[in-house]
Design a protein around this motif. Sequence first.
Motif, PDB file in Angstrom:
ATOM      1  N   TRP A   4      20.202  19.410  -1.676  1.00 61.51           N
ATOM      2  CA  TRP A   4      19.478  20.067  -1.353  1.00 61.51           C
ATOM      3  C   TRP A   4      20.037  20.432  -0.501  1.00 61.51           C
ATOM      4  CZ3 TRP A   4      18.211  14.717  -1.223  1.00 61.51           C
ATOM      5  CH2 TRP A   4      18.897  14.270   0.883  1.00 61.51           C
ATOM      6  N   THR A   5      19.773  21.837   0.011  1.00 57.32           N
ATOM      7  CA  THR A   5      19.622  22.978   1.320  1.00 57.32           C
ATOM      8  C   THR A   5      18.571  23.951   1.194  1.00 57.32           C
ATOM      9  OG1 THR A   5      21.279  24.554   1.727  1.00 57.32           O
ATOM     10  CG2 THR A   5      20.402  24.721  -0.140  1.00 57.32           C
ATOM     11  N   ARG A   6      18.312  24.552   2.268  1.00 57.76           N
ATOM     12  CA  ARG A   6      16.898  25.122   2.592  1.00 57.76           C
ATOM     13  C   ARG A   6      18.907  26.688   3.030  1.00 57.76           C
ATOM     14  NH1 ARG A   6      11.474  25.056   5.941  1.00 57.76           N
ATOM     15  NH2 ARG A   6      11.274  23.569   3.644  1.00 57.76           N
ATOM     16  N   VAL A   7      17.618  27.472   2.598  1.00 57.21           N
ATOM     17  CA  VAL A   7      18.906  28.691   3.043  1.00 57.21           C
ATOM     18  C   VAL A   7      17.193  29.751   3.864  1.00 57.21           C
ATOM     19  CG1 VAL A   7      19.428  30.926   2.440  1.00 57.21           C
ATOM     20  CG2 VAL A   7      19.713  29.115   1.478  1.00 57.21           C
ATOM     21  N   GLY A  67       7.299  36.802   5.010  1.00 59.67           N
ATOM     22  CA  GLY A  67       9.085  36.235   4.240  1.00 59.67           C
ATOM     23  C   GLY A  67       8.932  34.882   4.362  1.00 59.67           C
ATOM     24  N   GLY A  68      10.002  34.329   4.314  1.00 57.42           N
ATOM     25  CA  GLY A  68       9.898  32.980   4.257  1.00 57.42           C
ATOM     26  C   GLY A  68      12.116  32.430   4.420  1.00 57.42           C
ATOM     27  N   ASP A  69      11.934  31.432   3.815  1.00 59.43           N
ATOM     28  CA  ASP A  69      13.045  30.298   3.107  1.00 59.43           C
ATOM     29  C   ASP A  69      12.643  30.023   1.621  1.00 59.43           C
ATOM     30  OD1 ASP A  69      13.702  30.528   6.140  1.00 59.43           O
ATOM     31  OD2 ASP A  69      12.756  28.249   6.422  1.00 59.43           O
ATOM     32  N   LEU A  70      14.126  30.103   1.023  1.00 60.05           N
ATOM     33  CA  LEU A  70      15.034  29.529  -0.146  1.00 60.05           C
ATOM     34  C   LEU A  70      15.023  27.849   0.020  1.00 60.05           C
ATOM     35  CD1 LEU A  70      15.140  30.070  -3.064  1.00 60.05           C
ATOM     36  CD2 LEU A  70      17.429  30.540  -2.791  1.00 60.05           C
ATOM     37  N   ASP A  71      14.212  27.237  -0.611  1.00 58.08           N
ATOM     38  CA  ASP A  71      14.564  25.644  -0.814  1.00 58.08           C
ATOM     39  C   ASP A  71      14.895  25.483  -2.337  1.00 58.08           C
ATOM     40  OD1 ASP A  71      13.967  25.104   1.534  1.00 58.08           O
ATOM     41  OD2 ASP A  71      11.836  23.921   0.958  1.00 58.08           O
ATOM     42  N   LEU A  72      15.888  24.991  -2.395  1.00 58.65           N
ATOM     43  CA  LEU A  72      16.277  24.372  -3.482  1.00 58.65           C
ATOM     44  C   LEU A  72      17.572  23.126  -3.479  1.00 58.65           C
ATOM     45  CD1 LEU A  72      19.788  27.560  -4.228  1.00 58.65           C
ATOM     46  CD2 LEU A  72      17.892  27.385  -5.044  1.00 58.65           C
ATOM     47  N   LEU A  73      16.515  22.625  -4.713  1.00 56.51           N
ATOM     48  CA  LEU A  73      16.850  20.786  -4.918  1.00 56.51           C
ATOM     49  C   LEU A  73      17.847  20.819  -6.417  1.00 56.51           C
ATOM     50  CD1 LEU A  73      13.829  21.044  -3.583  1.00 56.51           C
ATOM     51  CD2 LEU A  73      14.081  18.986  -3.393  1.00 56.51           C
ATOM     52  N   LEU A  74      18.618  19.253  -6.536  1.00 62.83           N
ATOM     53  CA  LEU A  74      18.973  18.811  -7.382  1.00 62.83           C
ATOM     54  C   LEU A  74      18.367  17.276  -7.723  1.00 62.83           C
ATOM     55  CD1 LEU A  74      20.793  18.924 -10.086  1.00 62.83           C
ATOM     56  CD2 LEU A  74      22.613  18.419  -8.640  1.00 62.83           C
ATOM     57  N   ILE A  75      17.628  17.146  -8.946  1.00 62.92           N
ATOM     58  CA  ILE A  75      17.196  15.862  -8.864  1.00 62.92           C
ATOM     59  C   ILE A  75      17.257  15.283  -9.914  1.00 62.92           C
ATOM     60  CG2 ILE A  75      14.220  15.482  -9.286  1.00 62.92           C
ATOM     61  CD1 ILE A  75      13.172  18.053  -7.726  1.00 62.92           C
ATOM     62  N   ARG A  80      27.387  21.872  -5.123  1.00 65.63           N
ATOM     63  CA  ARG A  80      26.783  20.912  -5.420  1.00 65.63           C
ATOM     64  C   ARG A  80      28.308  20.833  -4.404  1.00 65.63           C
ATOM     65  NH1 ARG A  80      25.240  14.881  -7.683  1.00 65.63           N
ATOM     66  NH2 ARG A  80      24.545  13.931  -6.272  1.00 65.63           N
ATOM     67  N   GLU A  81      28.174  19.666  -3.156  1.00 66.02           N
ATOM     68  CA  GLU A  81      29.071  19.082  -2.283  1.00 66.02           C
ATOM     69  C   GLU A  81      28.520  18.082  -1.938  1.00 66.02           C
ATOM     70  OE1 GLU A  81      30.857  21.723  -0.069  1.00 66.02           O
ATOM     71  OE2 GLU A  81      32.186  22.718  -0.904  1.00 66.02           O
ATOM     72  N   GLY A  82      28.608  16.931  -2.668  1.00 67.43           N
ATOM     73  CA  GLY A  82      27.664  15.305  -2.153  1.00 67.43           C
ATOM     74  C   GLY A  82      25.889  15.487  -1.887  1.00 67.43           C
ATOM     75  N   ARG A  83      25.572  15.260  -0.696  1.00 65.38           N
ATOM     76  CA  ARG A  83      24.259  15.545  -1.115  1.00 65.38           C
ATOM     77  C   ARG A  83      24.023  17.259  -0.453  1.00 65.38           C
ATOM     78  NH1 ARG A  83      21.073  11.013  -2.503  1.00 65.38           N
ATOM     79  NH2 ARG A  83      19.654  11.363  -0.347  1.00 65.38           N
TER      80      ARG A  83
END
Length: 199
Positions: A44-47, A26-34, A102-105
């Motif tokens: 970014w966020t980590r779920v 199992g693991g996490d989901l990392d999302l980034l806007l670059i 997206r909400e700011g950072r």
Amino acid sequence: AWPAQPGTTLLAVAQWTAPASEDVRGGDLDLLLIDTASGRPLAWTRVADAVSSDALRFTGLRLDTARWQLDPATRAFGVRMDYNGSSGPNPFAQSELQLFVREGRQLRRVLAPLAVSGSRGEWDTRCAGEFSRFERTLEMGNANAVGLAPIVVREKRTDTISVAAGDDCHATDTTAPAQRWTLQPRDGRYAVPEALRGL
């Protein structure tokens, strides 16, 4: 590339933790806007615990940049995740959709995993068995004066019965009545009914 914000790129990564066993992880989901030109992360966020692979194998991760216009100022993007079962007599497959804004950072999830397509069944691995498959479409409803627009979900489902007749295999399809749900926003998020939830 995210057409809603020219000059930006979306990145989705499944960050696996150490597997519990050879077949379970199992693991996490990392999302980034670059920023595409500089490679600098803008948001970014980590779920946590967003991905898993055991009896149901995680098989794919895709970004969805369709026109998810939640209100005149808010555009979402989607993350689609695919799962397949490992049992031959009990086949299973499912695709799920989540939406983020997206909400700011920060990247904030506004729609928790919703199953958008899938199939399952039980058969003798030769012919006889019962199967069911569904497809769901999502579209934005009309926005109110304030707040986010509702999301309308429509489902088409087909059930199939296969019967052996000598050396032949005969399948009969039955189309279930169409179903429709309206997901209303509350506190900036959409509640997903139990019948539509992902894994």
